[in-house]
Design an enzyme around this catalytic site. Structure first.
Site, PDB file in Angstrom:
ATOM      1  N   HIS A 115       1.660  17.200 -27.744  1.00 15.15           N
ATOM      2  CA  HIS A 115       1.547  15.778 -27.429  1.00 15.15           C
ATOM      3  C   HIS A 115       0.334  15.106 -28.077  1.00 15.15           C
ATOM      4  O   HIS A 115       0.372  13.906 -28.336  1.00 15.15           O
ATOM      5  CB  HIS A 115       1.500  15.571 -25.911  1.00 15.15           C
ATOM      6  CG  HIS A 115       2.853  15.675 -25.268  1.00 15.15           C
ATOM      7  ND1 HIS A 115       3.648  16.799 -25.385  1.00 15.15           N
ATOM      8  CD2 HIS A 115       3.569  14.802 -24.498  1.00 15.15           C
ATOM      9  CE1 HIS A 115       4.773  16.609 -24.716  1.00 15.15           C
ATOM     10  NE2 HIS A 115       4.757  15.413 -24.176  1.00 15.15           N
ATOM     11  N   LYS A 158       3.512  11.562 -12.054  1.00 15.16           N
ATOM     12  CA  LYS A 158       2.709  10.678 -12.913  1.00 15.16           C
ATOM     13  C   LYS A 158       3.441   9.343 -13.013  1.00 15.16           C
ATOM     14  O   LYS A 158       4.609   9.294 -13.426  1.00 15.16           O
ATOM     15  CB  LYS A 158       2.543  11.281 -14.305  1.00 15.16           C
ATOM     16  CG  LYS A 158       1.457  12.346 -14.368  1.00 15.16           C
ATOM     17  CD  LYS A 158       1.167  12.727 -15.817  1.00 15.16           C
ATOM     18  CE  LYS A 158       0.088  13.788 -15.891  1.00 15.16           C
ATOM     19  NZ  LYS A 158      -0.147  14.238 -17.282  1.00 15.16           N
ATOM     20  N   HIS A 205       9.213   9.181 -28.768  1.00 18.64           N
ATOM     21  CA  HIS A 205       8.265  10.140 -28.210  1.00 18.64           C
ATOM     22  C   HIS A 205       8.667  11.602 -28.467  1.00 18.64           C
ATOM     23  O   HIS A 205       7.860  12.402 -28.964  1.00 18.64           O
ATOM     24  CB  HIS A 205       8.118   9.869 -26.706  1.00 18.64           C
ATOM     25  CG  HIS A 205       7.225  10.834 -26.003  1.00 18.64           C
ATOM     26  ND1 HIS A 205       5.861  10.845 -26.182  1.00 18.64           N
ATOM     27  CD2 HIS A 205       7.495  11.842 -25.139  1.00 18.64           C
ATOM     28  CE1 HIS A 205       5.326  11.806 -25.451  1.00 18.64           C
ATOM     29  NE2 HIS A 205       6.295  12.429 -24.805  1.00 18.64           N
ATOM     30  N   GLU A 222      11.444  18.160 -25.160  1.00 18.51           N
ATOM     31  CA  GLU A 222      10.683  18.527 -23.954  1.00 18.51           C
ATOM     32  C   GLU A 222      11.294  19.770 -23.297  1.00 18.51           C
ATOM     33  O   GLU A 222      10.591  20.552 -22.672  1.00 18.51           O
ATOM     34  CB  GLU A 222      10.633  17.356 -22.955  1.00 18.51           C
ATOM     35  CG  GLU A 222      10.031  16.067 -23.507  1.00 18.51           C
ATOM     36  CD  GLU A 222       8.488  16.054 -23.535  1.00 18.51           C
ATOM     37  OE1 GLU A 222       7.862  17.047 -23.117  1.00 18.51           O
ATOM     38  OE2 GLU A 222       7.933  15.037 -24.001  1.00 18.51           O
ATOM     39  N   LYS A 271       8.546  23.041 -14.804  1.00 15.32           N
ATOM     40  CA  LYS A 271       7.582  21.960 -14.560  1.00 15.32           C
ATOM     41  C   LYS A 271       7.077  22.001 -13.122  1.00 15.32           C
ATOM     42  O   LYS A 271       5.886  21.787 -12.856  1.00 15.32           O
ATOM     43  CB  LYS A 271       8.202  20.594 -14.883  1.00 15.32           C
ATOM     44  CG  LYS A 271       7.192  19.487 -14.609  1.00 15.32           C
ATOM     45  CD  LYS A 271       7.313  18.249 -15.426  1.00 15.32           C
ATOM     46  CE  LYS A 271       6.108  17.338 -15.165  1.00 15.32           C
ATOM     47  NZ  LYS A 271       6.180  16.070 -15.860  1.00 15.32           N
ATOM     48  N   ARG A 313      -2.212  22.037 -15.849  1.00 17.00           N
ATOM     49  CA  ARG A 313      -1.130  21.063 -16.079  1.00 17.00           C
ATOM     50  C   ARG A 313      -1.166  20.541 -17.517  1.00 17.00           C
ATOM     51  O   ARG A 313      -0.148  20.105 -18.053  1.00 17.00           O
ATOM     52  CB  ARG A 313      -1.206  19.907 -15.072  1.00 17.00           C
ATOM     53  CG  ARG A 313      -0.064  18.916 -15.238  1.00 17.00           C
ATOM     54  CD  ARG A 313       0.114  17.975 -14.076  1.00 17.00           C
ATOM     55  NE  ARG A 313       1.182  17.029 -14.339  1.00 17.00           N
ATOM     56  CZ  ARG A 313       1.786  16.288 -13.445  1.00 17.00           C
ATOM     57  NH1 ARG A 313       1.431  16.368 -12.174  1.00 17.00           N
ATOM     58  NH2 ARG A 313       2.745  15.452 -13.781  1.00 17.00           N
ATOM     59  N   GLU A 320      -3.869  17.608 -12.753  1.00 13.06           N
ATOM     60  CA  GLU A 320      -4.273  17.929 -14.128  1.00 13.06           C
ATOM     61  C   GLU A 320      -5.775  18.127 -14.281  1.00 13.06           C
ATOM     62  O   GLU A 320      -6.430  17.501 -15.114  1.00 13.06           O
ATOM     63  CB  GLU A 320      -3.755  16.865 -15.112  1.00 13.06           C
ATOM     64  CG  GLU A 320      -3.731  17.392 -16.541  1.00 13.06           C
ATOM     65  CD  GLU A 320      -3.013  16.470 -17.525  1.00 13.06           C
ATOM     66  OE1 GLU A 320      -1.956  15.903 -17.190  1.00 13.06           O
ATOM     67  OE2 GLU A 320      -3.520  16.340 -18.632  1.00 13.06           O
ATOM     68  N   HIS A 368       1.302  12.020 -30.016  1.00 12.90           N
ATOM     69  CA  HIS A 368       0.829  10.666 -29.658  1.00 12.90           C
ATOM     70  C   HIS A 368       0.150   9.995 -30.849  1.00 12.90           C
ATOM     71  O   HIS A 368       0.262   8.785 -31.025  1.00 12.90           O
ATOM     72  CB  HIS A 368      -0.154  10.750 -28.486  1.00 12.90           C
ATOM     73  CG  HIS A 368       0.508  10.982 -27.157  1.00 12.90           C
ATOM     74  ND1 HIS A 368      -0.166  11.459 -26.061  1.00 12.90           N
ATOM     75  CD2 HIS A 368       1.787  10.801 -26.748  1.00 12.90           C
ATOM     76  CE1 HIS A 368       0.661  11.564 -25.040  1.00 12.90           C
ATOM     77  NE2 HIS A 368       1.859  11.178 -25.442  1.00 12.90           N
ATOM     78  N   ARG A 398       0.816  -1.231   0.000  1.00  8.34           N
ATOM     79  CA  ARG A 398       0.000   0.000   0.000  1.00  8.34           C
ATOM     80  C   ARG A 398       0.843   1.271   0.000  1.00  8.34           C
ATOM     81  O   ARG A 398       0.387   2.332   0.404  1.00  8.34           O
ATOM     82  CB  ARG A 398      -0.977   0.019   1.171  1.00  8.34           C
ATOM     83  CG  ARG A 398      -1.983  -1.100   1.109  1.00  8.34           C
ATOM     84  CD  ARG A 398      -3.164  -0.850   2.004  1.00  8.34           C
ATOM     85  NE  ARG A 398      -4.139  -1.911   1.837  1.00  8.34           N
ATOM     86  CZ  ARG A 398      -4.122  -3.054   2.517  1.00  8.34           C
ATOM     87  NH1 ARG A 398      -3.204  -3.252   3.426  1.00  8.34           N
ATOM     88  NH2 ARG A 398      -5.033  -3.969   2.286  1.00  8.34           N
ATOM     89  N   ASN A 438       1.212  19.252 -22.145  1.00 12.05           N
ATOM     90  CA  ASN A 438       0.927  18.380 -23.296  1.00 12.05           C
ATOM     91  C   ASN A 438       1.069  19.104 -24.624  1.00 12.05           C
ATOM     92  O   ASN A 438       0.632  18.579 -25.657  1.00 12.05           O
ATOM     93  CB  ASN A 438      -0.477  17.800 -23.168  1.00 12.05           C
ATOM     94  CG  ASN A 438      -0.621  16.956 -21.921  1.00 12.05           C
ATOM     95  OD1 ASN A 438       0.341  16.297 -21.506  1.00 12.05           O
ATOM     96  ND2 ASN A 438      -1.782  16.993 -21.297  1.00 12.05           N
TER      97      ASN A 438
HETATM   98  N1  GLY Z   1       4.437  14.859 -18.886  1.00  6.99           N
HETATM   99  C1  GLY Z   1       3.260  15.607 -18.637  1.00  6.99           C
HETATM  100  C2  GLY Z   1       2.958  15.763 -17.182  1.00  6.99           C
HETATM  101  O1  GLY Z   1       3.747  15.400 -16.341  1.00  6.99           O
HETATM  102  O2  GLY Z   1       1.903  16.249 -16.855  1.00  6.99           O
END
Ligand code: GLY
Length: 375
Positions: free
Chosen positions: A253, A149, A272, A191, A232, A246, A242, A257, A127, A250
């Protein structure tokens, strides 16, 4: 600690879940001392991939041994295919086999795949156990290791199973980037440039003047990583889960994608960061099409991305002849950033002036893809 004298520390401010990102040449060697100091008496499990283990595993194990921290290593195959249920099971069972307890620490040593996989495992084993990100690719240092993430891919799509799970610390050793291929460095650089295009126009200008020095290493590279992480950290602080802003991260992206999906995630054809590079130029041209900015914005971004050797056009993707607007639209519609049928895009009013646009008409996206496929 010698490494700290050369290091730059940025704090991701998230109340009780705040943590530091420590950036600089050689900071990986301080990992053992940091564990001994911050998690006294803990053991550490290193989750890594076979390629990174061969390059940097001994540095981490040596540092831990020197500081009296006992380690075990769980190594997975390198590559995106490890972001799977099967590999997650291997990692979780490996951690349990190693007798790790809740107070012990997981070290995610590797690029984005390892960071996402290991961060997810850390969130669910017993957990939840604390974890530290030790990113070894540029992409992981400036993006995926920061912000919490974590997750794996599902047969339904990429990153569809996972958790927001913040690390306790990120150690970004900019010297380890010397072991990356040019292509991997360039892909991560997309990035870096992204932060300039989102909301750091001065940083974008600095990159235009200093990209060769960033690739060469040393101070300029550490500055680029630190500025990216700072950018960031601000975005994550404002909208950790997000719900809104946030999504700015993207930029490029959604198109990117779609290209990755169209090549079947075949990294020999497109990685990517390359998809993001082409996608960012397309997003800026789309902003022009929708009258948010003039054509010079995409032109300037494209000139810079080209100057570092990144692809900027669909026609540079091997096998692009098979792409169709409908196929790309299907991929876009399946993208998890599509909310209740409405298309969300990150658009821009200028360099460093990006914004989240909800309810972008699908027909406008279709027309833009039609035009882009003929270039
Ligand atoms: N890579 C996008 C984010 O971390 O929200």
């Amino acid at each position: 600690m010698d490494a700290d004298m050369m290091a730059n520390t940025i704090t991701v401010e998230l109340a009780e879940r705040s943590y530091d990102i420590v950036i600089g040449d050689g900071v990986l060697t301080s990992i053992g001392e940091r564990i001994a100091l911050n998690f006294p008496g803990s053991r550490a499990v290193i989750v890594t991939d076979e390629t990174v283990d061969a390059l940097h595993g001994e540095t981490v194990r040596g540092s831990c041994a020197f500081a009296g921290v006992e380690t075990e290593t769980v190594s997975v195959a390198a590559g995106e295919s490890s972001k799977s249920y099967a590999t997650l099971e291997t990692v979780v069972e490996g951690i349990l086999d190693a007798g790790m307890e809740r107070g012990d620490v997981l070290l995610a040593l590797g690029g984005g795949v390892v960071g996402d996989l290991a961060g997810f495992a850390a969130g669910i084993v017993r957990r939840g156990m604390p974890f530290i990100q030790l990113p070894t690719s540029l992409l992981a240092q400036v993006d995926s290791s920061v912000g919490g993430k974590t997750g794996i891919n599902s047969p339904h799509g990429k990153n569809l199973v996972g958790l927001f799970n913040q690390p306790r610390l990120v150690l970004a050793d900019t010297a380890v980037l010397d072991t990356l291929s040019e292509r991997e460095m360039r892909a991560g650089y997309a990035e870096v440039a992204k932060y300039g295009l989102i909301d750091q126009p001065e940083f974008f200008s600095w990159l235009e003047d200093n990209h060769a020095a960033v690739f060469a290493g040393g101070e300029a590279r550490a500055h680029a990583v630190a500025t990216s992480c700072k950018a960031k950290a601000e975005v994550v602080k404002a909208d950790e889960h997000e719900h809104g802003s946030r999504a700015l991260l993207n930029l490029g992206h959604t198109f990117g994608h779609a290209f990755e999906a169209a090549v079947g995630y075949d990294a020999t054809r497109l990685v990517h960061g390359e998809g993001v590079s082409i996608g960012m130029v397309m997003a800026l041209e789309f902003s022009n099409r929708l009258n948010h900015c003039g054509p010079e914005v995409a032109e300037r971004a494209e000139a810079h991305l080209r100057a570092v050797g990144l692809p900027t056009r669909i026609s540079q993707i091997p096998g692009h002849e098979a792409f169709t607007t409908e196929r790309l639209m299907d991929a876009i519609a399946q993208d998890k950033k599509v909310s209740r049928g409405a298309l969300t895009f990150i658009l821009a009013r200028g360099i460093g002036e990006s914004f989240v646009a909800n309810d972008v008409p699908a027909d406008a996206v279709r027309s833009h893809l039609d035009a882009a496929l003929t270039l």
